[in-house]
Design a protein around this motif. Structure first.
Motif, PDB file in Angstrom:
ATOM      1  N   ASN A  50       1.394   5.635   9.385  1.00 42.01           N
ATOM      2  CA  ASN A  50       0.157   6.318   9.749  1.00 42.01           C
ATOM      3  C   ASN A  50      -0.998   5.901   8.844  1.00 42.01           C
ATOM      4  OD1 ASN A  50       1.195   7.732  11.875  1.00 42.01           O
ATOM      5  ND2 ASN A  50       1.414   9.660  10.780  1.00 42.01           N
ATOM      6  N   MET A  51      -2.208   5.999   9.368  1.00 42.78           N
ATOM      7  CA  MET A  51      -3.402   5.687   8.587  1.00 42.78           C
ATOM      8  C   MET A  51      -3.652   6.703   7.481  1.00 42.78           C
ATOM      9  SD  MET A  51      -4.630   2.821   9.476  1.00 42.78           S
ATOM     10  CE  MET A  51      -6.237   2.872   8.685  1.00 42.78           C
ATOM     11  N   THR A  52      -2.965   7.839   7.530  1.00 41.38           N
ATOM     12  CA  THR A  52      -3.120   8.836   6.465  1.00 41.38           C
ATOM     13  C   THR A  52      -2.097   8.654   5.350  1.00 41.38           C
ATOM     14  OG1 THR A  52      -1.743  10.364   7.744  1.00 41.38           O
ATOM     15  CG2 THR A  52      -4.125  10.566   8.001  1.00 41.38           C
ATOM     16  N   VAL A  53      -1.143   7.751   5.535  1.00 39.97           N
ATOM     17  CA  VAL A  53      -0.080   7.574   4.538  1.00 39.97           C
ATOM     18  C   VAL A  53      -0.169   6.192   3.882  1.00 39.97           C
ATOM     19  CG1 VAL A  53       2.415   7.551   4.135  1.00 39.97           C
ATOM     20  CG2 VAL A  53       1.431   9.164   5.786  1.00 39.97           C
ATOM     21  N   ALA A  54       0.032   5.134   4.662  1.00 40.62           N
ATOM     22  CA  ALA A  54       0.113   3.787   4.093  1.00 40.62           C
ATOM     23  C   ALA A  54      -1.166   3.365   3.357  1.00 40.62           C
ATOM     24  CB  ALA A  54       0.473   2.780   5.189  1.00 40.62           C
ATOM     25  N   PRO A  55      -2.362   3.526   3.933  1.00 39.01           N
ATOM     26  CA  PRO A  55      -3.564   3.135   3.181  1.00 39.01           C
ATOM     27  C   PRO A  55      -3.772   3.950   1.906  1.00 39.01           C
ATOM     28  CG  PRO A  55      -4.060   3.285   5.519  1.00 39.01           C
ATOM     29  CD  PRO A  55      -2.698   3.882   5.324  1.00 39.01           C
ATOM     30  N   LEU A  56      -3.300   5.204   1.903  1.00 38.97           N
ATOM     31  CA  LEU A  56      -3.412   6.013   0.688  1.00 38.97           C
ATOM     32  C   LEU A  56      -2.558   5.419  -0.432  1.00 38.97           C
ATOM     33  CD1 LEU A  56      -4.453   8.515  -0.756  1.00 38.97           C
ATOM     34  CD2 LEU A  56      -2.526   9.795   0.216  1.00 38.97           C
ATOM     35  N   VAL A  57      -1.358   4.967  -0.087  1.00 41.45           N
ATOM     36  CA  VAL A  57      -0.500   4.308  -1.072  1.00 41.45           C
ATOM     37  C   VAL A  57      -1.181   3.056  -1.612  1.00 41.45           C
ATOM     38  CG1 VAL A  57       1.703   3.099  -1.392  1.00 41.45           C
ATOM     39  CG2 VAL A  57       1.635   5.239  -0.083  1.00 41.45           C
ATOM     40  N   LEU A  58      -1.783   2.281  -0.721  1.00 43.94           N
ATOM     41  CA  LEU A  58      -2.488   1.069  -1.154  1.00 43.94           C
ATOM     42  C   LEU A  58      -3.663   1.426  -2.064  1.00 43.94           C
ATOM     43  CD1 LEU A  58      -2.995  -1.958  -1.093  1.00 43.94           C
ATOM     44  CD2 LEU A  58      -4.229  -1.643   1.072  1.00 43.94           C
ATOM     45  N   ALA A  59      -4.392   2.484  -1.737  1.00 45.75           N
ATOM     46  CA  ALA A  59      -5.538   2.887  -2.556  1.00 45.75           C
ATOM     47  C   ALA A  59      -5.099   3.291  -3.959  1.00 45.75           C
ATOM     48  CB  ALA A  59      -6.281   4.037  -1.876  1.00 45.75           C
ATOM     49  N   VAL A  60      -3.987   4.018  -4.054  1.00 46.03           N
ATOM     50  CA  VAL A  60      -3.477   4.416  -5.372  1.00 46.03           C
ATOM     51  C   VAL A  60      -3.052   3.186  -6.171  1.00 46.03           C
ATOM     52  CG1 VAL A  60      -1.621   5.654  -6.551  1.00 46.03           C
ATOM     53  CG2 VAL A  60      -2.806   6.727  -4.613  1.00 46.03           C
ATOM     54  N   ALA A  61      -2.334   2.271  -5.513  1.00 43.52           N
ATOM     55  CA  ALA A  61      -1.909   1.039  -6.192  1.00 43.52           C
ATOM     56  C   ALA A  61      -3.110   0.210  -6.623  1.00 43.52           C
ATOM     57  CB  ALA A  61      -1.011   0.226  -5.267  1.00 43.52           C
ATOM     58  N   LEU A  62      -4.138   0.174  -5.795  1.00 42.28           N
ATOM     59  CA  LEU A  62      -5.344  -0.574  -6.114  1.00 42.28           C
ATOM     60  C   LEU A  62      -6.031  -0.005  -7.357  1.00 42.28           C
ATOM     61  CD1 LEU A  62      -7.472  -2.706  -5.250  1.00 42.28           C
ATOM     62  CD2 LEU A  62      -8.500  -0.927  -3.840  1.00 42.28           C
ATOM     63  N   VAL A 125       1.324  -4.332   5.732  1.00 44.81           N
ATOM     64  CA  VAL A 125       0.207  -4.813   4.925  1.00 44.81           C
ATOM     65  C   VAL A 125      -0.030  -3.897   3.726  1.00 44.81           C
ATOM     66  CG1 VAL A 125      -2.285  -5.205   4.922  1.00 44.81           C
ATOM     67  CG2 VAL A 125      -0.892  -6.045   6.815  1.00 44.81           C
ATOM     68  N   ALA A 126      -0.042  -2.588   3.965  1.00 44.65           N
ATOM     69  CA  ALA A 126      -0.350  -1.644   2.887  1.00 44.65           C
ATOM     70  C   ALA A 126       0.718  -1.671   1.799  1.00 44.65           C
ATOM     71  CB  ALA A 126      -0.498  -0.234   3.447  1.00 44.65           C
ATOM     72  N   TYR A 127       1.987  -1.597   2.179  1.00 44.55           N
ATOM     73  CA  TYR A 127       3.045  -1.503   1.175  1.00 44.55           C
ATOM     74  C   TYR A 127       3.266  -2.824   0.443  1.00 44.55           C
ATOM     75  CZ  TYR A 127       3.995   2.965   3.410  1.00 44.55           C
ATOM     76  OH  TYR A 127       3.864   4.237   3.918  1.00 44.55           O
ATOM     77  N   LEU A 128       3.233  -3.935   1.161  1.00 45.42           N
ATOM     78  CA  LEU A 128       3.434  -5.224   0.482  1.00 45.42           C
ATOM     79  C   LEU A 128       2.249  -5.566  -0.422  1.00 45.42           C
ATOM     80  CD1 LEU A 128       5.137  -7.459   3.199  1.00 45.42           C
ATOM     81  CD2 LEU A 128       6.190  -6.034   1.454  1.00 45.42           C
ATOM     82  N   CYS A 129       1.031  -5.279   0.031  1.00 44.05           N
ATOM     83  CA  CYS A 129      -0.132  -5.530  -0.832  1.00 44.05           C
ATOM     84  C   CYS A 129      -0.103  -4.621  -2.058  1.00 44.05           C
ATOM     85  CB  CYS A 129      -1.428  -5.327  -0.045  1.00 44.05           C
ATOM     86  SG  CYS A 129      -1.811  -6.670   1.095  1.00 44.05           S
ATOM     87  N   ALA A 130       0.304  -3.366  -1.859  1.00 44.66           N
ATOM     88  CA  ALA A 130       0.420  -2.456  -3.003  1.00 44.66           C
ATOM     89  C   ALA A 130       1.423  -3.002  -4.018  1.00 44.66           C
ATOM     90  CB  ALA A 130       0.841  -1.072  -2.529  1.00 44.66           C
ATOM     91  N   ALA A 131       2.545  -3.516  -3.525  1.00 44.75           N
ATOM     92  CA  ALA A 131       3.557  -4.070  -4.426  1.00 44.75           C
ATOM     93  C   ALA A 131       3.028  -5.292  -5.177  1.00 44.75           C
ATOM     94  CB  ALA A 131       4.813  -4.432  -3.640  1.00 44.75           C
ATOM     95  N   LEU A 132       2.298  -6.152  -4.473  1.00 46.36           N
ATOM     96  CA  LEU A 132       1.728  -7.335  -5.126  1.00 46.36           C
ATOM     97  C   LEU A 132       0.729  -6.952  -6.206  1.00 46.36           C
ATOM     98  CD1 LEU A 132       1.193  -9.615  -1.998  1.00 46.36           C
ATOM     99  CD2 LEU A 132       2.835  -9.996  -3.855  1.00 46.36           C
ATOM    100  N   LEU A 133       0.001  -5.869  -5.994  1.00 49.16           N
ATOM    101  CA  LEU A 133      -0.998  -5.440  -6.972  1.00 49.16           C
ATOM    102  C   LEU A 133      -0.368  -4.881  -8.243  1.00 49.16           C
ATOM    103  CD1 LEU A 133      -3.599  -3.684  -4.640  1.00 49.16           C
ATOM    104  CD2 LEU A 133      -3.968  -5.777  -5.962  1.00 49.16           C
ATOM    105  N   VAL A 134       0.712  -4.096  -8.099  1.00 50.49           N
ATOM    106  CA  VAL A 134       1.253  -3.412  -9.277  1.00 50.49           C
ATOM    107  C   VAL A 134       2.318  -4.219 -10.004  1.00 50.49           C
ATOM    108  CG1 VAL A 134       0.777  -1.166  -8.229  1.00 50.49           C
ATOM    109  CG2 VAL A 134       3.073  -2.143  -8.016  1.00 50.49           C
ATOM    110  N   THR A 135       2.952  -5.180  -9.335  1.00 52.31           N
ATOM    111  CA  THR A 135       4.068  -5.912  -9.944  1.00 52.31           C
ATOM    112  C   THR A 135       3.714  -6.593 -11.266  1.00 52.31           C
ATOM    113  OG1 THR A 135       5.256  -6.207  -7.857  1.00 52.31           O
ATOM    114  CG2 THR A 135       5.696  -7.819  -9.591  1.00 52.31           C
ATOM    115  N   PRO A 136       2.529  -7.220 -11.419  1.00 54.43           N
ATOM    116  CA  PRO A 136       2.233  -7.876 -12.706  1.00 54.43           C
ATOM    117  C   PRO A 136       2.221  -6.923 -13.903  1.00 54.43           C
ATOM    118  CG  PRO A 136       0.716  -8.625 -11.005  1.00 54.43           C
ATOM    119  CD  PRO A 136       1.480  -7.484 -10.422  1.00 54.43           C
ATOM    120  N   TYR A 137       2.118  -5.634 -13.667  1.00 60.21           N
ATOM    121  CA  TYR A 137       2.015  -4.679 -14.768  1.00 60.21           C
ATOM    122  C   TYR A 137       3.286  -3.838 -14.939  1.00 60.21           C
ATOM    123  CZ  TYR A 137      -2.721  -6.034 -13.675  1.00 60.21           C
ATOM    124  OH  TYR A 137      -3.846  -6.773 -13.398  1.00 60.21           O
ATOM    125  N   LEU A 138       4.353  -4.227 -14.267  1.00 60.56           N
ATOM    126  CA  LEU A 138       5.617  -3.502 -14.363  1.00 60.56           C
ATOM    127  C   LEU A 138       6.607  -4.288 -15.204  1.00 60.56           C
ATOM    128  CD1 LEU A 138       6.018  -2.435 -10.621  1.00 60.56           C
ATOM    129  CD2 LEU A 138       5.136  -1.043 -12.495  1.00 60.56           C
TER     130      LEU A 138
END
Length: 200
Positions: A50-62, A125-138
């Motif tokens: 949903n647009m209320t779930v996946a983009p929110l996860v991406l926004a937090v990761a961003l 798109v949202a979950y994979l991009c979120a993972a790509l954003l946070v992985t360098p800092y984990l």
């Protein structure tokens, strides 16, 4: 992988649009599995796209990746953040015309425009991009496997709940697999300068 995603997407789209034998098998499979699992299980899985779930996860990761990048390196990592932000609008930009063009009827809902699955694409798109954003800092590389599980769970939930045919989900995976791999393909082309290189 890019070529494989493109080829599979072309094959699936052709079969769906031309009412080919793969589409017939797809609809038989869909009818065999729809509503076999309780809605209390499949509905939350489908809602992961949903647009209320996946983009929110991406926004937090961003936000977290921008803060960590600034804290750890003294520089704000704007380039990966911008790429992630631009990837999400590609979902409606690509999915909406295809839905209108192919006009596939839904499994259990009235109307047309079910191929490819927008919820699947949004989740991917949202979950994979979120993972790509946070992985360098984990310290451990757990983000990408989690993103893949969430993406697959969304597609499975959509099919089992009866919101989409299986090929609707597969088509989205192939299309946006190619979209997400495209930057790596472009960087690998001859004549494209790498980071730190200058054109002659």
């Amino acid at each position: 992988m890019f070529a494989l995603c493109c080829a599979l997407f072309a094959l699936v789209t052709w079969q769906v649009a031309a009412d080919g034998p793969l589409r017939a098998a797809d609809e038989r499979l869909g009818r065999a599995v729809f509503r076999d699992v309780p809605d209390a299980v499949t509905e939350p899985l489908a809602d992961l796209g949903n647009m209320t779930v996946a983009p929110l996860v991406l926004a937090v990761a961003l936000a977290w990746s921008l803060w960590r990048g600034r804290r750890d390196t003294g520089r704000t990592p704007w380039r990966p953040a911008a790429a992630a932000v631009l990837a999400l609008p590609a979902v409606p930009a690509l999915v909406a015309p295809l839905k209108a063009l192919i006009a596939r009827p839904g499994p259990l809902e009235p109307g047309t425009g079910w191929y490819p699955s927008g919820h699947t694409a949004t989740a991917m798109v949202a979950y994979l991009c979120a993972a790509l954003l946070v992985t360098p800092y984990l310290r451990r590389r757990w983000a990408m496997p989690v993103a893949v599980v969430l993406t697959v769970a969304t597609g499975v939930g959509l099919v089992l709940r009866g919101y989409h045919w299986p090929l609707d989900v597969l088509g989205s995976w192939c299309l946006f697999g190619a979209v997400l791999l495209l930057p790596a393909v472009v960087r690998g082309l001859p004549g494209v300068p790498r980071r730190g290189q200058r054109q002659a």
